[in-house]
Design a protein around this motif. Structure first.
Motif, PDB file in Angstrom:
ATOM      1  N   LEU A 110       0.851  -1.192   0.000  1.00 47.18           N
ATOM      2  CA  LEU A 110       0.000   0.000   0.000  1.00 47.18           C
ATOM      3  C   LEU A 110       0.887   1.243   0.000  1.00 47.18           C
ATOM      4  O   LEU A 110       1.386   1.673   1.046  1.00 47.18           O
ATOM      5  CB  LEU A 110      -0.921   0.003   1.228  1.00 47.18           C
ATOM      6  N   ASP A 111       1.113   1.797  -1.181  1.00 44.25           N
ATOM      7  CA  ASP A 111       1.913   3.007  -1.299  1.00 44.25           C
ATOM      8  C   ASP A 111       1.046   4.218  -0.991  1.00 44.25           C
ATOM      9  O   ASP A 111      -0.167   4.212  -1.245  1.00 44.25           O
ATOM     10  CB  ASP A 111       2.491   3.110  -2.721  1.00 44.25           C
ATOM     11  N   GLU A 112       1.661   5.258  -0.441  1.00 43.54           N
ATOM     12  CA  GLU A 112       0.951   6.476  -0.032  1.00 43.54           C
ATOM     13  C   GLU A 112      -0.225   6.137   0.885  1.00 43.54           C
ATOM     14  O   GLU A 112      -1.349   6.625   0.721  1.00 43.54           O
ATOM     15  CB  GLU A 112       0.473   7.259  -1.266  1.00 43.54           C
ATOM     16  N   VAL A 113       0.023   5.294   1.874  1.00 39.85           N
ATOM     17  CA  VAL A 113      -1.039   4.828   2.771  1.00 39.85           C
ATOM     18  C   VAL A 113      -1.657   5.975   3.560  1.00 39.85           C
ATOM     19  O   VAL A 113      -2.810   5.895   4.003  1.00 39.85           O
ATOM     20  CB  VAL A 113      -0.471   3.748   3.722  1.00 39.85           C
ATOM     21  N   GLY A 114      -0.932   7.076   3.713  1.00 41.56           N
ATOM     22  CA  GLY A 114      -1.468   8.226   4.434  1.00 41.56           C
ATOM     23  C   GLY A 114      -2.626   8.903   3.728  1.00 41.56           C
ATOM     24  O   GLY A 114      -3.298   9.760   4.315  1.00 41.56           O
ATOM     25  N   GLU A 115      -2.884   8.533   2.460  1.00 37.57           N
ATOM     26  CA  GLU A 115      -3.973   9.134   1.701  1.00 37.57           C
ATOM     27  C   GLU A 115      -5.307   8.417   1.909  1.00 37.57           C
ATOM     28  O   GLU A 115      -6.334   8.853   1.381  1.00 37.57           O
ATOM     29  CB  GLU A 115      -3.645   9.120   0.201  1.00 37.57           C
ATOM     30  N   LEU A 116      -5.323   7.324   2.662  1.00 39.36           N
ATOM     31  CA  LEU A 116      -6.564   6.579   2.868  1.00 39.36           C
ATOM     32  C   LEU A 116      -7.578   7.401   3.662  1.00 39.36           C
ATOM     33  O   LEU A 116      -7.222   8.117   4.599  1.00 39.36           O
ATOM     34  CB  LEU A 116      -6.276   5.276   3.615  1.00 39.36           C
ATOM     35  N   SER A 117      -8.844   7.253   3.311  1.00 39.93           N
ATOM     36  CA  SER A 117      -9.915   7.935   4.042  1.00 39.93           C
ATOM     37  C   SER A 117     -10.106   7.278   5.407  1.00 39.93           C
ATOM     38  O   SER A 117      -9.590   6.180   5.670  1.00 39.93           O
ATOM     39  CB  SER A 117     -11.221   7.840   3.246  1.00 39.93           C
ATOM     40  N   ASN A 153       5.276   9.055   2.265  1.00 41.20           N
ATOM     41  CA  ASN A 153       6.254  10.141   2.199  1.00 41.20           C
ATOM     42  C   ASN A 153       5.802  11.316   3.066  1.00 41.20           C
ATOM     43  O   ASN A 153       6.347  12.406   2.972  1.00 41.20           O
ATOM     44  CB  ASN A 153       6.487  10.598   0.755  1.00 41.20           C
ATOM     45  N   VAL A 154       4.769  11.070   3.878  1.00 40.22           N
ATOM     46  CA  VAL A 154       4.303  12.106   4.808  1.00 40.22           C
ATOM     47  C   VAL A 154       4.587  11.646   6.237  1.00 40.22           C
ATOM     48  O   VAL A 154       4.779  10.454   6.498  1.00 40.22           O
ATOM     49  CB  VAL A 154       2.792  12.384   4.642  1.00 40.22           C
ATOM     50  N   ALA A 159       0.178  13.513  11.079  1.00 33.10           N
ATOM     51  CA  ALA A 159      -1.179  13.240  10.605  1.00 33.10           C
ATOM     52  C   ALA A 159      -2.057  12.732  11.745  1.00 33.10           C
ATOM     53  O   ALA A 159      -3.252  13.031  11.803  1.00 33.10           O
ATOM     54  CB  ALA A 159      -1.142  12.227   9.465  1.00 33.10           C
ATOM     55  N   ILE A 160      -1.466  11.975  12.651  1.00 32.26           N
ATOM     56  CA  ILE A 160      -2.214  11.499  13.819  1.00 32.26           C
ATOM     57  C   ILE A 160      -2.618  12.674  14.693  1.00 32.26           C
ATOM     58  O   ILE A 160      -3.764  12.779  15.148  1.00 32.26           O
ATOM     59  CB  ILE A 160      -1.364  10.490  14.620  1.00 32.26           C
ATOM     60  N   ARG A 161      -1.671  13.581  14.930  1.00 36.12           N
ATOM     61  CA  ARG A 161      -1.975  14.757  15.757  1.00 36.12           C
ATOM     62  C   ARG A 161      -3.045  15.627  15.115  1.00 36.12           C
ATOM     63  O   ARG A 161      -3.837  16.274  15.798  1.00 36.12           O
ATOM     64  CB  ARG A 161      -0.700  15.579  16.003  1.00 36.12           C
ATOM     65  N   ALA A 162      -3.079  15.636  13.773  1.00 40.32           N
ATOM     66  CA  ALA A 162      -4.079  16.428  13.048  1.00 40.32           C
ATOM     67  C   ALA A 162      -5.387  15.660  12.853  1.00 40.32           C
ATOM     68  O   ALA A 162      -6.278  16.139  12.149  1.00 40.32           O
ATOM     69  CB  ALA A 162      -3.517  16.848  11.690  1.00 40.32           C
ATOM     70  N   LYS A 163      -5.491  14.478  13.471  1.00 41.01           N
ATOM     71  CA  LYS A 163      -6.691  13.632  13.385  1.00 41.01           C
ATOM     72  C   LYS A 163      -6.979  13.165  11.954  1.00 41.01           C
ATOM     73  O   LYS A 163      -8.130  12.920  11.588  1.00 41.01           O
ATOM     74  CB  LYS A 163      -7.922  14.391  13.916  1.00 41.01           C
ATOM     75  N   LYS A 164      -5.925  13.016  11.151  1.00 45.37           N
ATOM     76  CA  LYS A 164      -6.103  12.559   9.769  1.00 45.37           C
ATOM     77  C   LYS A 164      -5.703  11.097   9.587  1.00 45.37           C
ATOM     78  O   LYS A 164      -5.952  10.518   8.534  1.00 45.37           O
ATOM     79  CB  LYS A 164      -5.294  13.440   8.820  1.00 45.37           C
ATOM     80  N   PHE A 165      -5.064  10.532  10.630  1.00 40.77           N
ATOM     81  CA  PHE A 165      -4.650   9.134  10.527  1.00 40.77           C
ATOM     82  C   PHE A 165      -4.809   8.478  11.888  1.00 40.77           C
ATOM     83  O   PHE A 165      -4.494   9.072  12.931  1.00 40.77           O
ATOM     84  CB  PHE A 165      -3.187   9.030  10.062  1.00 40.77           C
ATOM     85  N   ARG A 166      -5.314   7.248  11.879  1.00 43.29           N
ATOM     86  CA  ARG A 166      -5.585   6.529  13.125  1.00 43.29           C
ATOM     87  C   ARG A 166      -4.281   6.089  13.787  1.00 43.29           C
ATOM     88  O   ARG A 166      -3.413   5.486  13.155  1.00 43.29           O
ATOM     89  CB  ARG A 166      -6.446   5.298  12.842  1.00 43.29           C
ATOM     90  N   GLU A 167      -4.194   6.361  15.092  1.00 44.07           N
ATOM     91  CA  GLU A 167      -2.993   5.982  15.816  1.00 44.07           C
ATOM     92  C   GLU A 167      -2.860   4.469  15.932  1.00 44.07           C
ATOM     93  O   GLU A 167      -1.765   3.915  15.804  1.00 44.07           O
ATOM     94  CB  GLU A 167      -2.999   6.617  17.217  1.00 44.07           C
TER      95      GLU A 167
END
Length: 400
Positions: A110-117, A153-154, A159-167
């Motif tokens: 899974l490339d660019e996994v940080g882009e997942l909703s 690459n992010v 992203a976790i602190r910004a609530k954009k990615f699950r810890e």
């Protein structure tokens, strides 16, 4: 496996200690089923790590599927990953297997996994925890045995602190972290990579390889390389095709190095499409440019040898192409001495227009076969579909 043997097997170049350490970790974890998170800037070659892990693992005979999470529209991501059943949404005309079902027993990258909703992250977490998933529109639980390797690459912690990615998902993915250094931290590898790309490009187009003068070498080392290895490869290919001299000095190299701003974050550089995006099929553009230069050279040779019928019309020489092409070109005597010099018209020639015409020509050759057309162009079917839509090209329908 001995490190150099591993590099040879996967066509990897470099002796940087950080790079070597990343390869060693990849080989060590290959025999396990632990999740791996590959971290590095865009263009550092993160895709090589999951390939090493999969092909060195007990799963090597299973499926290996690479998914670019940033390239799939958010609305279709869950269907792509987990599949759907017929009628689950508009356009779902049949049951479809998702990547996790297809790759059962194998590996998913899974490339660019940080882009997942948020919803896709939730579903992915369940797969990692229990191996269970639902197809879109279905209430039936399905099981899969897939190893997940992710890359980003992010900064996922930001992203976790910004609530954009699950810890909790982050820690599931990050069982084994592998960090790939940026090219600017691998200065000893820059010339090795340059020579490799120069040799490969020269061999591909049957041209002498380019080399660098001392000032160009110094410029290469001092440059920040925001696009990393991918950018270096692009520049070497461009120089090989476009520069008449095979020895590149600093003045020539500088034309291919975008302006640097230390406050800017690393970005991928390359050919730009008309809408400001990047053209991912640069290979075809380079082929067209090289073919155009070859056509000019062939024309000069034919005229010099008197192989083409000529007639004088005023101060112009009228040169007729062979009947198959059926064109007439007006060339003045002085023009024949300047064919190597780009005219203003040539300078203003749009890469996009050349690209569009090339696609149209190939589609005429394969009017009802997009797969064959894409292979002829050296691009993916998805890219071809996008370009057909972008240029408003009509294709003949397949015969039923």
């Amino acid at each position: 496996m001995e490190l150099q043997s591993l590099k040879n097997r996967f066509d990897l170049i470099g002796d940087d200690p950080q790079f070597n350490r990343a390869l060693e970790i990849a080989e060590m974890v290959a025999s396990t089923d632990m999740s791996v998170l590959v971290v590095g800037e865009s263009g550092v070659g993160k895709e090589s790590i999951p390939q090493i892990i999969h092909n060195s693992s007990p799963r090597k005979h299973g499926k290996y599927i690479a998914v670019n999470c940033g390239a799939i529209p958010e609305g279709t991501m869950e269907s792509e990953l987990f599949g759907h059943i017929k009628g689950s949404f508009t356009g779902a005309n049949e049951n479809r297997k998702g990547y996790f079902e297809v790759a059962d027993g194998g590996t998913i990258f899974l490339d660019e996994v940080g882009e997942l909703s948020a919803e896709s992250q939730k579903r992915l977490l369940r797969v990692l925890e229990s191996g269970e998933f639902y197809k879109v529109g279905s209430s039936t639980v399905q099981k899969t045995n897939v190893r997940v390797i992710a890359a980003t690459n992010v900064n996922l912690q930001e992203a976790i602190r910004a609530k954009k990615f699950r810890e909790d998902l982050y820690y599931r993915l990050n069982q084994i972290p592998i960090n790939l250094p940026p090219l600017r931290e691998r200065k000893g590898d820059i010339f090795l990579l340059f020579r490799k790309f120069a040799a490969d490009t020269a061999d591909r187009y049957n041209m002498p390889p380019v080399s660098l003068t001392r000032d160009a070498q110094a410029m290469l080392l001092s440059y920040r390389w925001p696009g990393n290895i991918r950018q270096l490869k692009n520049i070497v290919e461009q120089i090989t095709i476009l520069e008449p001299s095979r020895q590149i000095d600093g003045e020539a190299l500088k034309k291919y190095l975008p302006f640097q701003d230390e406050d800017l974050h690393p970005v991928v550089t390359g050919f730009s499409s008309p809408d400001g995006g990047f053209i991912d099929d640069k290979e075809m553009i380079l082929q067209m440019i090289y073919a155009l230069k070859q056509d000019v050279e062939n024309l000069k040779q034919m005229v010099s040898a008197g192989a083409l019928p000529q007639k004088v019309a005023g101060n112009n020489i009228v040169i007729s192409d062979p009947p198959a092409k059926g064109r007439v070109i007006d060339v003045t005597p002085s023009d024949m001495e300047k064919l190597d010099e780009p005219t203003q018209e040539q300078k203003d020639l749009s890469i996009s227009s050349m690209y569009e015409e090339r696609i149209k020509d190939v589609l005429k050759k394969f009017p009802r076969n997009r797969k064959a057309a894409a292979e002829e162009l050296g691009i993916s079917e998805r890219t071809l579909y996008r370009k057909i839509k972008e240029y408003g090209i009509e294709m003949k329908k397949k015969r039923s």
